[in-house]
Write an enzyme that holds these catalytic residues in place. Structure first.
Site, PDB file in Angstrom:
ATOM      1  CB  CYS A  18      -1.033   0.019   1.332  1.00  0.00           C
ATOM      2  SG  CYS A  18      -2.188  -1.377   1.443  1.00  0.00           S
ATOM      3  CB  SER A 305      12.748  -1.617 -10.917  1.00  0.00           C
ATOM      4  OG  SER A 305      12.278  -3.035 -11.260  1.00  0.00           O
ATOM      5  CG  ASP A 367      14.079  -8.367 -14.010  1.00  0.00           C
ATOM      6  OD1 ASP A 367      13.697  -7.186 -13.576  1.00  0.00           O
ATOM      7  OD2 ASP A 367      13.393  -9.091 -14.250  1.00  0.00           O
ATOM      8  CG  ASP A 368      13.152  -5.965  -9.968  1.00  0.00           C
ATOM      9  OD1 ASP A 368      12.533  -6.977  -9.217  1.00  0.00           O
ATOM     10  OD2 ASP A 368      12.683  -5.500 -11.104  1.00  0.00           O
ATOM     11  CB  CYS A 404       7.392 -10.688   2.793  1.00  0.00           C
ATOM     12  SG  CYS A 404       7.239  -9.594   3.762  1.00  0.00           S
ATOM     13  CB  CYS A 456      13.272  -6.090   7.192  1.00  0.00           C
ATOM     14  SG  CYS A 456      12.284  -7.813   7.134  1.00  0.00           S
ATOM     15  CB  CYS A 459      12.552 -11.756   1.240  1.00  0.00           C
ATOM     16  SG  CYS A 459      13.441 -10.260   1.004  1.00  0.00           S
TER      17      CYS A 459
END
Length: 501
Positions: A18, A305, A367-368, A404, A456, A459
């Site tokens: 969000c 990105s 790529d990200d 996550c 954090c 992941c």
């Protein structure tokens, strides 16, 4: 990753939950400012949008499914008059799926007074609090953890007669990730979880006209607000006609800002914790070029990105950068309803290679991230069809190995390709000539300007800053091999039971 979400498919990338935005500005058109802010933050959530405005007496709210520009027009904005506002753009990862009830801001009543709450993040322990609220006769309509937070704040405020006590109670009892903005009829509040997992910053309008709170600095920029600082972990900031006050709602914990914000979620023109997101992505590409070089004719970035990282990779490696993949920027995600034939085309709805650029060339493709692997596989097929002779995939995040629980759309390890295959197996399955990921230390080193380091990285590492309840994690940590072993064990136990009988 860069692809569209198609009906019936899981997105093949990590998805942010969000965006939140808040304004306290007497004399300003706060509804319109909030609408502009949400448009700047639209990349963080495209399922629904909402705005609530306080005029000193009450709260009025408008929300619906759709993009910001689909939900709000001149008439709807004109009806939202006041001097304090909160806004929200949603991507669902927890609780209810797309529905009007799940759209935010959530409204809660404190006797005759209304409050409106917008939340970015995911809470991991709302079951017991939800049951308590239901036992107290409080109706919950959406099934989202954000609504539980809004109702809990309202319930405690009603009992204590102090809104900040309601907020403090929520902060003491809710675990997980939250960056929240809350509007009462005459005040704006901003507060953040003790670890600072999800981002939240504040800025000041020129000539002391008011204050703005946003998930990213790009939201401040669009309304002309000057960045002042981030809301600190565990802090409650109150904006009112009496000025700005701050207090520590709960003690700050270990700093754990989501490192994936720098990799993918945030807009490249945002600044987080003092670090330019664009420059961080350039740094990632440069470090990856040193860690995993691959001889090629061209460097391509997967829009959008992956492009800054590709430029950094090209600069460091000395291999020319080229725009060899075109992105269709007019394909929305949420409301595409393709035919089955179009669905089979998948990634071509969003990305298309340029044969005139890549035919006969060896490519380093940057790529990200790789989450489920389907998009990378299709992209490599497209590049080969366009004439690429070699495709070397280079990824500027480490392997995504763990789910996550703090606001990102991965539920279980069995969905994550890197948790179920070796690097060589992934490379072969996707059809690449080589595959390499940046190291976790390399990713950290790409963020030299972060003012208060501490991330954090769950992941990638499986080390979670907030404990995950057993009922939430029970099946989430199982890989496909784990599920297969569990199934085999259950089948064997059933067979043994039948034999004994």
């Amino acid at each position: 990753m860069s692809t569209s979400i198609l009906p019936g498919e899981r997105p093949d990338r990590l998805e942010e939950e969000c965006a939140v935005f808040g304004v306290f500005a007497p004399g300003e058109d706060v509804a319109r400012m909030t609408c502009f802010g949400l448009q700047a933050l639209q990349h963080r959530g495209q399922e629904s949008a909402g705005i609530a405005v306080g005029d000193g007496e009450t709260i009025m709210a408008s929300k619906d499914l759709g993009l910001v520009t689909q939900v709000f027009d001149e008439a709807s904005l004109a009806a939202l008059t006041g001097f304090v506002a909160v806004g929200h753009a949603r991507y669902s990862t927890s609780g209810a799926a797309a529905s009007w009830e799940a759209a935010q801001p959530h409204i809660s009543a404190i006797d005759e007074t209304l409050i409106a709450l917008a939340h970015n993040g995911t809470l991991v322990n709302t079951n017991s609090l939800r049951a308590r609220l239901i036992d107290d006769g409080i109706q919950l309509r959406s099934g989202t953890d954000s609504e539980v937070a809004a109702k809990a704040i309202g319930d405690i405020t009603k009992k204590t007669h102090h809104l900040r006590e309601g907020i403090r109670f929520a902060m003491e009892h809710l675990k997980g990730a939250y960056a929240m903005v809350l509007a009462s009829p005459d005040c704006l509040y901003a507060f953040r979880d003790p670890n600072g997992i999800r981002p939240l910053c504040m800025g000041k309008l020129p000539d002391d006209r008011g204050w703005v709170v946003s998930s990213e600095t790009c939201g401040l920029d669009i309304v002309g607000a000057e960045y002042v600082r981030d809301v600190n972990p565990g802090e409650i900031v109150r904006f009112s006609k009496d000025g700005v006050t701050s207090e520590q709602g709960v003690p700050a914990g270990r700093r754990a800002s989501c490192i994936f914000e720098y990799v993918y979620f945030a807009r490249p023109d945002s600044v987080m914790d003092g670090q330019s997101v664009y420059q961080a992505r350039r740094n990632m590409g440069r470090i990856l070029a040193r860690e995993a070089p691959a001889d090629a004719d061209l460097v391509l970035g997967v829009p959008d990105s992956g492009i800054p990282s590709a430029m950094g990779f090209a600069f460091e490696s000395g291999i020319p950068y080229a725009d060899g993949i075109v992105k269709n920027r007019y394909v929305g995600r949420t409301f595409i309803q393709p035919t089955q034939a179009m669905r089979q085309l998948g990634i071509r709805l969003k990305l298309n290679p340029l044969p005139s650029v890549i035919s006969g060339k060896r490519l380093d493709v940057i790529d990200d991230s790789i989450v489920r692997g389907n998009t990378s596989k299709k992209l490599i097929e497209m590049l080969r069809q366009a004439g690429a002779t070699e495709v070397h995939m280079r990824i500027v995040s480490p392997e995504v190995l763990w789910p996550c629980f703090y606001g990102i759309d991965t539920d279980t390890r069995d969905q994550l390709i890197a948790a179920n295959m070796t690097n060589d197996e992934m490379c072969e399955w996707m059809g690449a000539d080589s595959l390499a990921f940046i190291s976790l230390q390399g990713l950290r080193d790409s963020l030299p300007d972060v003012r208060t380091p501490g991330y954090c990285e769950a992941c990638f590492s499986g080390e979670y800053p907030v404990d995950i309840p057993a009922y939430t994690a029970r099946n989430s940590f199982m890989t496909k091999a784990d599920f297969a072993a569990a199934y085999e064990k259950e089948a064997q136990e059933a067979e043994n039971t039948q034999v004994s009988v």
